[in-house]
Design a protein around this motif. Structure first.
Motif, PDB file in Angstrom:
ATOM      1  N   SER A   1      55.412  39.220   2.752  1.00 39.28           N
ATOM      2  CA  SER A   1      54.756  39.567   4.016  1.00 39.28           C
ATOM      3  C   SER A   1      55.474  39.155   5.312  1.00 39.28           C
ATOM      4  CB  SER A   1      53.173  39.410   3.938  1.00 39.28           C
ATOM      5  OG  SER A   1      52.978  38.325   4.036  1.00 39.28           O
ATOM      6  N   GLU A   2      55.813  37.892   5.334  1.00 38.65           N
ATOM      7  CA  GLU A   2      56.254  37.366   6.410  1.00 38.65           C
ATOM      8  C   GLU A   2      57.759  37.737   6.556  1.00 38.65           C
ATOM      9  OE1 GLU A   2      55.532  33.171   6.357  1.00 38.65           O
ATOM     10  OE2 GLU A   2      53.691  33.442   5.778  1.00 38.65           O
TER      11      GLU A   2
ATOM     12  N   SER B   1      49.547  42.723   1.469  1.00 35.95           N
ATOM     13  CA  SER B   1      48.527  41.617   1.368  1.00 35.95           C
ATOM     14  C   SER B   1      49.554  40.146   1.455  1.00 35.95           C
ATOM     15  CB  SER B   1      47.743  41.434   0.020  1.00 35.95           C
ATOM     16  OG  SER B   1      47.414  42.761  -0.601  1.00 35.95           O
ATOM     17  N   THR B   2      49.018  39.045   2.088  1.00 40.96           N
ATOM     18  CA  THR B   2      49.403  37.956   2.246  1.00 40.96           C
ATOM     19  C   THR B   2      48.521  36.879   1.664  1.00 40.96           C
ATOM     20  OG1 THR B   2      50.390  36.421   3.935  1.00 40.96           O
ATOM     21  CG2 THR B   2      48.461  37.873   4.537  1.00 40.96           C
TER      22      THR B   2
ATOM     23  N   LYS C   1      44.899  39.805   4.612  1.00 40.10           N
ATOM     24  CA  LYS C   1      44.774  38.193   3.864  1.00 40.10           C
ATOM     25  C   LYS C   1      43.953  38.388   2.595  1.00 40.10           C
ATOM     26  CE  LYS C   1      45.124  33.873   3.828  1.00 40.10           C
ATOM     27  NZ  LYS C   1      44.440  32.788   4.925  1.00 40.10           N
TER      28      LYS C   1
ATOM     29  N   THR D   1      49.093  43.508   7.965  1.00 42.47           N
ATOM     30  CA  THR D   1      48.961  42.585   6.697  1.00 42.47           C
ATOM     31  C   THR D   1      47.544  42.352   6.679  1.00 42.47           C
ATOM     32  OG1 THR D   1      49.230  40.762   8.130  1.00 42.47           O
ATOM     33  CG2 THR D   1      51.201  41.273   7.212  1.00 42.47           C
TER      34      THR D   1
ATOM     35  N   THR E   1      42.001  43.413  -0.211  1.00 41.95           N
ATOM     36  CA  THR E   1      42.939  43.769   0.877  1.00 41.95           C
ATOM     37  C   THR E   1      42.948  45.412   0.650  1.00 41.95           C
ATOM     38  OG1 THR E   1      44.696  43.435  -0.783  1.00 41.95           O
ATOM     39  CG2 THR E   1      43.965  41.621   0.934  1.00 41.95           C
TER      40      THR E   1
ATOM     41  N   VAL F   1      50.617  35.833  11.124  1.00 44.78           N
ATOM     42  CA  VAL F   1      50.395  36.498   9.946  1.00 44.78           C
ATOM     43  C   VAL F   1      50.203  35.499   8.988  1.00 44.78           C
ATOM     44  CG1 VAL F   1      51.519  37.424   7.928  1.00 44.78           C
ATOM     45  CG2 VAL F   1      51.662  38.520   9.997  1.00 44.78           C
TER      46      VAL F   1
END
Length: 274
Positions: free
Chosen positions: A258-259, A242-243, A273, A271, A165, A130
């Motif tokens: 997100s993680e 979103s990450t 990006k 997820t 995203t 991710v």
């Protein structure tokens, strides 16, 4: 969605992801690429440069192909176009390189999560992917005999840098035929009045043609807790977020919601990006 990549270590978690990928592939006519990473010194498996490869390297290569043969014979893969790939990788970012080479549209991977000191210093494999992926990553925690997405939570702060995203998320919602629940989590440390929050959300989505959504302002102690608790309340089928893909010291200091969700959520998480 033409190509789906599934990293596998032949564990139960990886097979859970493969079963979901198989259902998506059957529904959307996609190809599946199964990728296994061997953690071996490169010279051990380089047939061109090493006249006598070490027996250990050859053994693990052969073992991986045997496991692939067993996996490819599963009933749920019948009728699908599945490609098996074995590569030696120095880092998880190389998974993304393979995705770019193959023009993959989606990564589907299994995870059992991580917690405590392991989460702080090592993290789960899914978390690492991710963090490095510029493609959507769908993380599966459990066995889904029937993978359907009806209630899709999209959590955001609805700032403008998330707009791209959101386009990706609505595309997946359309693909799944899902209703989206747009949620902004309010915390004591970052409180936004409801009127202002609603105005921000409406301004954020005004250019989108996606109409199957509801908006929600949710109060909780942390953003992660708010997303998890809201998703539980509505019995969500999928959480989308979103990450930024922070790495190095920036990741250690700032972390990533997100993680954290990938590690802690029992529901599927996808997820996107920024």
């Amino acid at each position: 969605m033409k190509k789906i990549l599934v990293p596998t270590d032949f564990s139960d978690q990886a097979e859970n992801a493969l079963k979901v990928a198989a259902q998506l592939a059957k529904k959307h006519g996609s190809e599946i690429y199964l990728l296994h990473m061997l953690e071996l010194p490169l010279q051990q498996v380089d047939m061109m440069n090493t006249p006598s490869p070490l027996p250990e390297a050859m053994f693990f290569m052969k073992l991986a192909h045997q496991k692939f043969e067993h996996l490819m014979a599963k009933d749920y893969l019948k009728g699908l176009e599945v490609h098996d790939i074995v590569k030696n990788y120095p880092s998880f970012s190389s998974i993304i390189d393979t995705c770019h080479e193959l023009n993959v549209d989606l990564i589907v991977m299994g995870s059992h999560g991580a917690s405590g000191l392991k989460e702080m210093f090592i993290g789960s494999n899914a978390e690492k992917v991710v963090r490095t992926s510029d493609l959507p990553v769908l993380v599966i925690k459990n066995n889904h005999t029937k993978f359907t997405i009806n209630r899709f939570v999209f959590a955001s702060d609805f700032n403008k840098d998330n707009k791209e995203t959101y386009k990706q998320a609505t595309a997946f919602a359309k693909l799944f035929g899902a209703k989206m629940f747009l949620v902004m989590v309010n915390t004591a440390n970052n409180f936004i009045p409801t009127v202002e929050a609603n105005e921000r959300i409406q301004d954020f989505i005004k250019d989108s043609d996606f109409k199957e959504y509801t908006t929600h302002i949710y109060n909780d102690e942390t953003v992660e807790a708010g997303i998890l608790n809201f998703s539980k309340e509505i019995d969500a089928d999928l959480i989308g977020i979103s990450t930024h893909g922070r790495q190095g010291i920036s990741h250690f200091l700032n972390g990533s919601i997100s993680e954290d969700l990938v590690n802690h959520a029992s529901r599927p998480v996808i997820t996107f990006k920024i």
